[in-house]
Write a protein that holds these residues in place. Sequence first.
Motif, mmCIF file in Angstrom:
data_model
loop_
_atom_site.group_PDB
_atom_site.id
_atom_site.type_symbol
_atom_site.label_atom_id
_atom_site.label_comp_id
_atom_site.label_asym_id
_atom_site.label_seq_id
_atom_site.Cartn_x
_atom_site.Cartn_y
_atom_site.Cartn_z
ATOM 1 N N ASN A 150 6.717 12.780 41.735
ATOM 2 C CA ASN A 150 7.782 13.794 41.713
ATOM 3 C C ASN A 150 8.100 14.247 40.291
ATOM 4 O OD1 ASN A 150 8.084 13.790 44.486
ATOM 5 N ND2 ASN A 150 9.617 12.138 44.452
ATOM 6 N N LEU A 151 7.900 13.336 39.349
ATOM 7 C CA LEU A 151 8.166 13.660 37.943
ATOM 8 C C LEU A 151 7.293 14.815 37.488
ATOM 9 C CD1 LEU A 151 9.944 12.534 35.608
ATOM 10 C CD2 LEU A 151 7.994 11.172 34.914
ATOM 11 N N ASN A 152 6.072 14.841 37.912
ATOM 12 C CA ASN A 152 5.129 15.888 37.507
ATOM 13 C C ASN A 152 5.263 17.145 38.355
ATOM 14 O OD1 ASN A 152 3.908 14.282 35.489
ATOM 15 N ND2 ASN A 152 2.771 13.176 37.070
ATOM 16 N N GLU A 153 5.666 16.978 39.619
ATOM 17 C CA GLU A 153 5.655 18.118 40.541
ATOM 18 C C GLU A 153 7.025 18.739 40.767
ATOM 19 O OE1 GLU A 153 3.951 16.666 44.121
ATOM 20 O OE2 GLU A 153 1.960 16.265 43.245
ATOM 21 N N ASN A 154 8.089 17.913 40.677
ATOM 22 C CA ASN A 154 9.396 18.441 41.097
ATOM 23 C C ASN A 154 10.516 17.778 40.296
ATOM 24 O OD1 ASN A 154 11.237 19.925 42.601
ATOM 25 N ND2 ASN A 154 11.392 18.370 44.219
ATOM 26 N N PHE A 155 10.486 17.962 38.970
ATOM 27 C CA PHE A 155 11.498 17.351 38.098
ATOM 28 C C PHE A 155 12.800 18.144 38.188
ATOM 29 C CE2 PHE A 155 13.570 16.572 33.950
ATOM 30 C CZ PHE A 155 13.657 15.191 34.029
ATOM 31 N N LYS A 156 13.896 17.472 38.572
ATOM 32 C CA LYS A 156 15.192 18.120 38.747
ATOM 33 C C LYS A 156 16.202 17.548 37.746
ATOM 34 C CE LYS A 156 14.435 18.728 43.723
ATOM 35 N NZ LYS A 156 14.916 18.362 45.080
ATOM 36 N N VAL A 157 17.383 18.159 37.772
ATOM 37 C CA VAL A 157 18.438 17.724 36.842
ATOM 38 C C VAL A 157 18.806 16.267 37.061
ATOM 39 C CG1 VAL A 157 20.830 18.107 36.133
ATOM 40 C CG2 VAL A 157 19.362 20.061 36.659
ATOM 41 N N ASP A 158 18.853 15.844 38.350
ATOM 42 C CA ASP A 158 19.280 14.472 38.630
ATOM 43 C C ASP A 158 18.136 13.473 38.641
ATOM 44 O OD1 ASP A 158 18.079 15.464 40.856
ATOM 45 O OD2 ASP A 158 19.504 14.595 42.289
ATOM 46 N N SER A 159 16.915 13.948 38.389
ATOM 47 C CA SER A 159 15.756 13.047 38.428
ATOM 48 C C SER A 159 15.864 11.980 37.354
ATOM 49 C CB SER A 159 14.456 13.840 38.244
ATOM 50 O OG SER A 159 14.268 14.754 39.289
ATOM 51 N N GLU A 160 16.271 12.356 36.160
ATOM 52 C CA GLU A 160 16.376 11.403 35.040
ATOM 53 C C GLU A 160 17.309 10.260 35.394
ATOM 54 O OE1 GLU A 160 17.725 11.192 30.320
ATOM 55 O OE2 GLU A 160 17.800 13.100 31.385
ATOM 56 N N HIS A 161 18.466 10.585 35.965
ATOM 57 C CA HIS A 161 19.447 9.553 36.307
ATOM 58 C C HIS A 161 18.907 8.618 37.391
ATOM 59 C CE1 HIS A 161 23.277 7.599 36.975
ATOM 60 N NE2 HIS A 161 23.204 7.907 38.275
ATOM 61 N N ALA A 162 18.284 9.213 38.419
ATOM 62 C CA ALA A 162 17.790 8.410 39.535
ATOM 63 C C ALA A 162 16.709 7.436 39.080
ATOM 64 C CB ALA A 162 17.244 9.337 40.633
ATOM 65 N N ILE A 163 15.780 7.918 38.262
ATOM 66 C CA ILE A 163 14.695 7.053 37.780
ATOM 67 C C ILE A 163 15.237 5.976 36.857
ATOM 68 C CG2 ILE A 163 12.563 7.004 36.430
ATOM 69 C CD1 ILE A 163 12.007 9.861 37.446
ATOM 70 N N THR A 164 16.176 6.333 35.990
ATOM 71 C CA THR A 164 16.762 5.371 35.055
ATOM 72 C C THR A 164 17.457 4.239 35.803
ATOM 73 O OG1 THR A 164 17.085 7.097 33.388
ATOM 74 C CG2 THR A 164 18.392 5.107 33.148
ATOM 75 N N VAL A 165 18.247 4.586 36.823
ATOM 76 C CA VAL A 165 18.949 3.568 37.622
ATOM 77 C C VAL A 165 17.941 2.666 38.329
ATOM 78 C CG1 VAL A 165 20.451 3.212 39.619
ATOM 79 C CG2 VAL A 165 21.037 4.948 37.916
ATOM 80 N N PHE A 166 16.870 3.277 38.882
ATOM 81 C CA PHE A 166 15.839 2.507 39.573
ATOM 82 C C PHE A 166 15.162 1.512 38.620
ATOM 83 C CE2 PHE A 166 11.180 2.377 40.372
ATOM 84 C CZ PHE A 166 11.193 1.557 41.493
ATOM 85 N N LEU A 167 14.787 1.987 37.432
ATOM 86 C CA LEU A 167 14.111 1.112 36.474
ATOM 87 C C LEU A 167 15.025 -0.018 35.999
ATOM 88 C CD1 LEU A 167 12.284 3.847 34.362
ATOM 89 C CD2 LEU A 167 11.160 2.092 35.757
#
Length: 792
Positions: free
Chosen positions: A511-528
């Motif tokens: 999704n990072l390569n195909e559909n990066f959104k405003v909230d993507s950074e937050h979601a991935i950071t929380v997951f990691l």
Amino acid sequence: MDINDNLDSPLVIKVGFNKLLNQYQNLIEADNDFIAANARRVLKIAEENPVLRDGFNDLTLLDKYAKEIAGILQDSFSPILTKNEIKTASVPFQDVVFNTSERFKSILKTAGDDFELEIKNMPKDQRYIIACTIILNFCYGYNLNFKRPFFYEIPDANGIMRYYKILYNADFTEIVPKENAPKITKEDYDELIDNFENIELWKEKFPPNSYEFKGFVISNIFDVTDDQSISNIKSSLIGEDKRKDESFMQGFYEIFRSLFGFKNLEVGFSIYNEEENTFERVYGVGMNSFLLNQAESLSCEDALCEWSYSRLIKENSYFSVSDVDRMYKLSKGQAPHIKVLYEQGFKSAIFAPIANDDGLMGILEIVSKEPQALNSINANKLVDVMPFIVSAVERSKNEEENLIEAIIQKECTSIHSSVHWRFEQEARNYIKTEFNTGESPTFRKITFDDVYPLFGQIDVKGSSNARNEATQKDLALQLTLAEKILDKSLEEKSLPIYEQIKFQVAEFNKNLNENFKVDSEHAITVFLRDEVKPVFHLIAKTQASVKEDIDDYFSKVDTDLDVIYYYRKHYDDTVKLINTNMSSLLDEKQVEAQQMYPHFFERFKTDGVEHNMYIGESITKQDSFSMIYLYNLRLWQLQVMCEMENEYYHNQHAYPIALDVASMVLVFNQPLSIRFRMDEKRFDVDGTYNARYEVVKKRVDKALIKGTEERITEKGKLTIVYSQKEDEEEYVRYIKFLQSKHVLDTDLEILELEDLQGVTGLKALRASILYHDENDDKNFYTYNDLMETIKL
């Protein structure tokens, strides 16, 4: 040797005893036989040595007739008191003394053979004028009081400087005008008293050697070391920036040594921080704290024992330690203040609180490497000194608070120098109102009417995209590293939870390569942080073969953010550097602009640098404003924008990543009012009509060219946004002029902008900026240069 040799004076001096002998003449007929007999004894000496009555200027005669002079002066220099009184017969205002008391001889002997007696505070360049004022008093009856205390400074056996005050008895002097002496009139007197420092005028009225002085003075001398030491302490503490003066503390030591009367003494200070209950070092050249030793600060409990803590901080009373070694043994090295003195080799000490009605401010520390030199008895000498030290510390604290306020003002809520006068004026009104009414007044509104605004910005082009790209790279790198670790872990130990987390990692990466959104950074950071991190800690403990890879993973992760912050750091550092460097250049150039004509200036750091300027008569406080100053400032602004771009692109290689910038100027041709907003601590436009200008400022850099999806600002080009035809004509002239100077290229565009919310009819001029070699001449052109070019 003639006493008058090399003496520039209106007086020709003779040492003589005529006036004293005349008094003895009157005593011959006294009722008291002893007094009469003594008078005859003195007069017989004079009869046998007539030169003593007539006077002489040969200094060698002082030695030749020393016995006779002593006989004449016997009543004035009592043999009974000679070892107690400090007294001399001397020539006034010169360092020629004779017939001294035994006490004075002893003082000089102790000072050493190489010591030269000298009146310390007798200005040599004023001695001529002082002699003239004495003549005015003696010969013309004017009551000119020029009495000043004069001093000798004489070291004692320990090398400690002692101070002696000289009081003159001039009863036995005569001054007589010579034939060449001009008579002083009332008009002369009136002129002289208004011209004390005009030596030529005094010499005109009192020519050299025009009066004859005959006689001598008796100097009664008193040891005023304690008083003078206190005075010197007071003087030392008055004045500015003493902390920067290398000789200040050394001089301070010497003053205290004179006060206490011995050489082996040092002085230190520590400041009391009430909020943190600590003692802190005073910063300054040569300043020490013997209580802190090498520490920057110490809690009061760590620096003092319970008794000394109570004595200094609670009671605000001094205490002494007369024998440090003895106290160290008694306390078994447990008393902190005794221990720190012992470790530094000090043998006695006095700690005195510097306190006022509000409480303790600091500690005065007096120490000595001589046991019992400092004790509870001589500690009382501080009683007369401490008020001056307290006053100095109070002033120092106030100055420091003012300096802190000034730094906060400068760095955080600075009031620009061009408008500072208006705030100062209002502050004075505030104080005056509060004093007259006793009530707390309101700080009145500060506005400036009829000022012309100028706005410009140099902005990072495509900053959002650049940061998103940096974010994607950081997250992609971290997800890829995580996926490799999970693959390696699963090869050894297949657990469903690892499979599930690996699947999520792969999905986020996709999704990072195909559909990066405003909230993507937050979601991935929380997951990691919340899911990957705990699992990796578990794997590191249970699978030794993967531990090295996990350690490498965490070494790349920022400990504060819990994510890899590599490409984003490069981006953030670049934007920060752009802001810093462009701001510095703008500030430097602003100095030149203020010299053209004073105006208000402020700048802000965003994803680039914005600046506001306002120019007008209400700001300058003077009836001097002309539109020519506005035209100059507008032309200056264009040149600075171009220079800032040149500066950036010439040094782009030095930035962590290559970003593009775009420059824009907003033109508003109507004067407006600005008001200082007390709540926000900044200036803003005043009034509904003027608010349109602020709306345009906030939105214009995002504006599109009419009928296109292209932003009006473009890298490599200077954009000038305006709304009126006369603005266009004015700025076209500036652009053509700068083109002729090879600042701008010839590709001038005139563009219409899409309507902004609430704002229509905006247009823009746009031209490419020419980038020159750094060594090119960068002189700024003025409006007059423009006018001269147009004439050609």
